[in-house]
Structure formats: structure tokens, C-alpha cells
Design a protein around this motif. Structure first.
Motif, PDB file in Angstrom:
ATOM      1  N   GLY A 129      34.297  40.482  45.712  1.00  0.00           N
ATOM      2  CA  GLY A 129      35.484  40.035  46.448  1.00  0.00           C
ATOM      3  C   GLY A 129      35.971  38.661  46.022  1.00  0.00           C
ATOM      4  N   ILE A 130      35.960  38.389  44.716  1.00  0.00           N
ATOM      5  CA  ILE A 130      36.368  37.079  44.202  1.00  0.00           C
ATOM      6  C   ILE A 130      37.843  36.835  44.508  1.00  0.00           C
ATOM      7  CG2 ILE A 130      36.644  35.679  42.121  1.00  0.00           C
ATOM      8  CD1 ILE A 130      33.715  36.161  42.989  1.00  0.00           C
ATOM      9  N   THR A 131      38.143  35.646  45.022  1.00  0.00           N
ATOM     10  CA  THR A 131      39.534  35.272  45.322  1.00  0.00           C
ATOM     11  C   THR A 131      40.094  34.254  44.337  1.00  0.00           C
ATOM     12  OG1 THR A 131      38.830  33.478  46.808  1.00  0.00           O
ATOM     13  CG2 THR A 131      39.168  35.662  47.793  1.00  0.00           C
ATOM     14  N   ASP A 132      39.218  33.493  43.675  1.00  0.00           N
ATOM     15  CA  ASP A 132      39.652  32.434  42.769  1.00  0.00           C
ATOM     16  C   ASP A 132      38.748  32.415  41.536  1.00  0.00           C
ATOM     17  OD1 ASP A 132      41.635  30.313  44.371  1.00  0.00           O
ATOM     18  OD2 ASP A 132      40.324  31.476  45.692  1.00  0.00           O
ATOM     19  N   VAL A 133      39.326  32.047  40.405  1.00  0.00           N
ATOM     20  CA  VAL A 133      38.582  32.036  39.146  1.00  0.00           C
ATOM     21  C   VAL A 133      38.876  30.741  38.390  1.00  0.00           C
ATOM     22  CG1 VAL A 133      38.259  33.144  36.905  1.00  0.00           C
ATOM     23  CG2 VAL A 133      38.588  34.556  38.946  1.00  0.00           C
ATOM     24  N   LEU A 134      37.820  30.174  37.802  1.00  0.00           N
ATOM     25  CA  LEU A 134      37.971  29.039  36.900  1.00  0.00           C
ATOM     26  C   LEU A 134      37.126  29.303  35.657  1.00  0.00           C
ATOM     27  CD1 LEU A 134      38.868  26.104  36.207  1.00  0.00           C
ATOM     28  CD2 LEU A 134      36.776  25.334  37.378  1.00  0.00           C
ATOM     29  N   VAL A 135      37.747  29.191  34.487  1.00  0.00           N
ATOM     30  CA  VAL A 135      37.006  29.242  33.223  1.00  0.00           C
ATOM     31  C   VAL A 135      36.792  27.793  32.797  1.00  0.00           C
ATOM     32  CG1 VAL A 135      37.012  30.007  30.828  1.00  0.00           C
ATOM     33  CG2 VAL A 135      38.073  31.436  32.602  1.00  0.00           C
ATOM     34  N   LEU A 136      35.531  27.369  32.754  1.00  0.00           N
ATOM     35  CA  LEU A 136      35.205  25.966  32.474  1.00  0.00           C
ATOM     36  C   LEU A 136      34.191  25.870  31.336  1.00  0.00           C
ATOM     37  CD1 LEU A 136      35.078  22.925  32.902  1.00  0.00           C
ATOM     38  CD2 LEU A 136      33.633  23.313  34.912  1.00  0.00           C
ATOM     39  N   TYR A 137      34.638  25.334  30.217  1.00  0.00           N
ATOM     40  CA  TYR A 137      33.782  25.059  29.058  1.00  0.00           C
ATOM     41  C   TYR A 137      34.186  23.709  28.476  1.00  0.00           C
ATOM     42  CZ  TYR A 137      32.337  30.011  28.627  1.00  0.00           C
ATOM     43  OH  TYR A 137      31.804  31.270  28.850  1.00  0.00           O
TER      44      TYR A 137
END
Length: 399
Positions: free
Chosen positions: A375-383
Motif C-alpha cells: 500500500g505504498i503512497t509515496d516513493v523516493l529514489v535516492l542514490y
């Protein structure tokens, strides 16, 4: 017989000089023999000593003894792996790295094992174009575009972002020696900024504004907790959240003798690093790798007694980490990440009921399935940018 000839005959013959090895030649051959014996003994010792699986000083898995087969011998993979095995398992490897560093410094080499010796005790990692596979770089760009565009359609523009962080090489240019060169991080980040537009969080301006602060470690490739805090403020503002001020945290100094991954590449101690953690005073439950064991801290303090002190932040590299907070707002954040996220996530977790960190190097479930099931509501790709351009596990991001 003339008087002259008589005089010549009276002169005794000079002593005969026997030809043979002089002292100089013997010394030269002795040095060669000693050197060869030393190399032979050290190599044999390296092969018979117990195989070490992990290097704490270098924070990486070491090459194990390769399995022999005729196929691997004839196709060259056995010899290649065996060379790496001997190099990784060499007796007193760390000491030899230090000797090599001092020798190369004396020879005025521009960089040592991919590290620039910078101003004020900074050791700054060099990534050159020759270190990159451009096909991989382009592939990773396309994977990021595809992922962000897919999930901004599903979750909304304000819920999906990419934050590819510049490293000290890009931000602390004033610390670099004048001859320093390397991969053009700025050009790569410009492309992401143009392609992703509002979904990309460009940290260059923010970090440059604070470059006189202690935002990057001197001996490690990570940003410090303060650097992660400034990135958190930028991200929180972007997603419409009010970032917590530094005054809302109890800031604790937890170490003053951290020597990180870049130090381990050259084993030359110019200065050690300080480490801090930010305690919000809030309650959290942390679970690593879905093992059912619940912990009530974002920090694994036992790692302060190891070489890999950076793993104090959320236990280091794990396939998946789940953080539950007492902020019961129904929001669930997924951070697809490298280790830059480990000191960032403790800030982000304050705004979500649940925060997941996933490391694609060790996690095989398709992201589409993980996002749906949790049930993910928000996503961040962090590298960080150096890791992202070389990462080979990103195909899983778009499955």
C-alpha cells in the motif's frame, strides 16, 4: 739487443686479474633473490591462510577461492578470479596498501587508487569516464525515467520523486587539487533535471550553499548527518511537508574516530571524522529483512565498536528495512536507495506512518508487486550519482 729492449724485458709482467662476480654483482643478484623469495613466501602464505570473507576496513565482500573446472580454466575466468582472490586475500593487505600509498605520494602521483588528497584533510573519491560503462549509464537513465513516469501516473506528481545526490567531488571543488579531473556529475544531473522536471530534486544549490559546513565526511564517500539533514529539508519542502528544524532534535556526537571507505583505499590517515545522530524523541519500531524481530531504535549503536561505523545508521546494507512510527496518518513511503539513504531515512520517517528502504542489489521482488502489496503512497529514489551511474541492479525497479 738494444738498450731499450733490454729495459722492457726487465719490467715484470702485471699480475693477472681473474674475471668473476664482483661485490656489486653479487649484491644485485642477492637483492633479486631476496625479493623473489619474499614474493613467493607472501603469496604462499596468502593462499594457505584462512580465507577472509569480508573486509571491515574496505567495507566490501572479498573474492573467495574460485572453484576449478576445465571449462573455467580454458575460458580464462578461473585465472582472472584466482588473481583477484590472491590480491584480496594477500597477507597484511592493509599494511601493503599504506606502503603503496606512501610510495606513490613520493612519486608525485596525481591520484592514488582513485583518491585525490584534498585540502583540509579531505580524501575525495575520483570516478573517471574510463571507470564507467556508458551503455550502463544510459540504461540507468532510461530505467529512472520509466519508473518515475509510471508511478507519478499511479500515485500522483506530488508523491513520486528522484533525488540523485552529488558527491564531495562535485560540491567541494575548492578542496580538490588543481589538476583533478573526473566524471562530469553536473552534466549528468542536468540531463536528469531536464528529463524529470518537477519529479527531480536537484541538491546542488542547497549543498553548495552549505559547503563550508561539515556536510561530507573527510575519509568516507557518504554525506554526514548534517548533509543528509539539508537534503531532507529540500525533499520535505518539495513534497509539501514542513521539515523539522534542527532545534527539534537532540543532536548527539557519537564518535570522533571514524575512518571510512575512502581512507581504506589508501590507508593514509590525515584526520578522522566525527559522527552525529539526530534524536527526535519519537517512538519507532524497526524491522530488518522481515525477520519478525522488532527494534525500537533507528540506530544500531553496536557498530560504533567496528570498523564500519557508518552502519550505525539503520544497520547498514540490508535488502529491506521497515520503520513504523507513531505518526498514524496512513502514509507509506518507499525509498529505493543506496547507503546515502541510511542517514536520510531517520528524518523522512517522521512524516510517515511506515517507511520502507529497499536495496535492489539484494532484493528480488518486482517493485510493482512490493508497492501494491504494501500500500505504498509515496516513493523516493535516492542514490549518490557515482553509485547510480554504475549500478547494475536497476532493472528490478521497472519490473
Amino acid at each position: 739487443m738494444s738498450e731499450v729492449n733490454k729495459n722492457l724485458e726487465a719490467i715484470p709482467n702485471p699480475p693477472t686479474v681473474k674475471k668473476g662476480k664482483g661485490k656489486g654483482q653479487r649484491a644485485k643478484y642477492s637483492n633479486v633473490i631476496i625479493f623473489l623469495v619474499l614474493i613467493y613466501v607472501l603469496t604462499i602464505a596468502s593462499m594457505v591462510k584462512p580465507v577472509k570473507g569480508y573486509s571491515e576496513s574496505e567495507n566490501r565482500v572479498l573474492e573467495g577461492r574460485p572453484k576449478f573446472s576445465l571449462e573455467s580454466l580454458f575460458n580464462g575466468t578461473f585465472i582472472s578470479k584466482y588473481e583477484t582472490f590472491v590480491t584480496d586475500q594477500f597477507v597484511s593487505r592493509d599494511a601493503w596498501i599504506g606502503i603503496k600509498t606512501r610510495t606513490e605520494l613520493a612519486m608525485l602521483k596525481k591520484d592514488i587508487n582513485g583518491v585525490y588528497i584534498g585540502k583540509d584533510g579531505y580524501l575525495i573519491e575520483k570516478v573517471d569516464n574510463s571507470d564507467l560503462e556508458m551503455e550502463q549509464v544510459n540504461r540507468n537513465e532510461k530505467r529512472l525515467y520509466a519508473f518515475i513516469n509510471k508511478y507519478k501516473e499511479q500515485l500522483g506528481d506530488e508523491h513520486v520523486f528522484a533525488m540523485i545526490a552529488p558527491t564531495a567531488f562535485e560540491i567541494l571543488k575548492d578542496k580538490l587539487p588543481p589538476y583533478a579531473s573526473g566524471f562530469d556529475q553536473g552534466a549528468f544531473l542536468d540531463r536528469l533535471d531536464e528529463a524529470l522536471a518537477n519529479q527531480f530534486i536537484d541538491l546542488r544549490e542547497t549543498l553548495t550553499e552549505h559547503k563550508k559546513d561539515y556536510i561530507f565526511y573527510r575519509t568516507d564517500h557518504h554525506w554526514t548527518t548534517l548533509g543528509a539533514y539539508y537534503a531532507y529539508v529540500e525533499w520535505a519542502n518539495k513534497i509539501g511537508e514542513t521539515p523539522m528544524s534542527q532545534d527539534e532534535f537532540e543532536i548527539k556526537k557519537i564518535s570522533n574516530d571514524f575512518l571510512g571507505t575512502i581512507y581504506s583505499k589508501i590507508n593514509l590517515k590525515l584526520s578522522s571524522d566525527d559522527m552525529y545522530l539526530y534524536d527526535s524523541g519519537k517512538n519507532y519500531t524497526v524491522e530488518y529483512n522481515m525477520d519478525g524481530v522488532k527494534k525500537n531504535s533507528l540506530y544500531e549503536m553496536s557498530h560504533l565498536d567496528t570498523k564500519d561505523k557508518y552502519s550505525v545508521y539503520l544497520g547498514g546494507n540490508n535488502p529491506v528495512v521497515k520503520i513504523d512510527s507513531d505518526n498514524h496518518n496512513g502514509k507509506k513511503l518507499l525509498i529505493i536507495k543506496d547507503s546515502y539513504a541510511h542517514s536520510f531515512a531517520p528524518f523522512a520517517a517522521n512524516h510517515f506512518e511506515t517507511t520502507y528502504m529497499v536495496d535492489l542489489r539484494y532484493f528480488n521482488m518486482p517493485m510493482s508487486r512490493f508497492i501494491e502489496e504494501n500500500g505504498i503512497t509515496d516513493v523516493l529514489v535516492l542514490y549518490n550519482v557515482n553509485t547510480y551511474v554504475k549500478e547494475k541492479s536497476l532493472d528490478n525497479m521497472v519490473r
